[in-house]
Scaffold this motif. Structure first.
Motif: not given
Length: 88
Positions: A34-39, A41-50
């Motif tokens: 939340x501090x970084x305002x990252x959804x 889905x965006x975090x999961x996509x970056x990590x290549x996970x669901x």
């Protein structure tokens, strides 16, 4: 080591340390996301996970993530921020 790399490493250690020491790691992950305002889905996509994996950690449906997963989460958060211009 340049200043930017040092700052990145310091921030990564701070985030990872807080997650590891937290009684509710999922809520701490959610706080930093939340501090970084990252959804999720965006975090999961970056990590290549669901995205459900992130959701499960944050909502306590999965046990606390291990150190390798915490490292991946922290690196992904910082990487996304850098791609957005390092605003945080």
């Amino acid at each position: 080591m340049d200043t930017q790399a040092l700052t990145r490493e310091t921030l990564a250690k701070r985030i990872a340390g807080e997650i590891v020491l937290s009684n509710e790691a999922g809520r701490t992950i959610q706080k930093w996301r939340s501090i970084f305002k990252i959804p999720q889905r965006r975090l999961a996509d970056e990590m290549k996970i669901m995205p459900s994996v992130i959701s499960d950690y944050e909502n306590g449906r999965r046990k606390s993530p291990g150190i390798k997963m915490i490292k991946k989460i922290v690196e992904a958060i910082i990487s996304i921020d850098e791609k957005l211009g390092g605003k945080v």
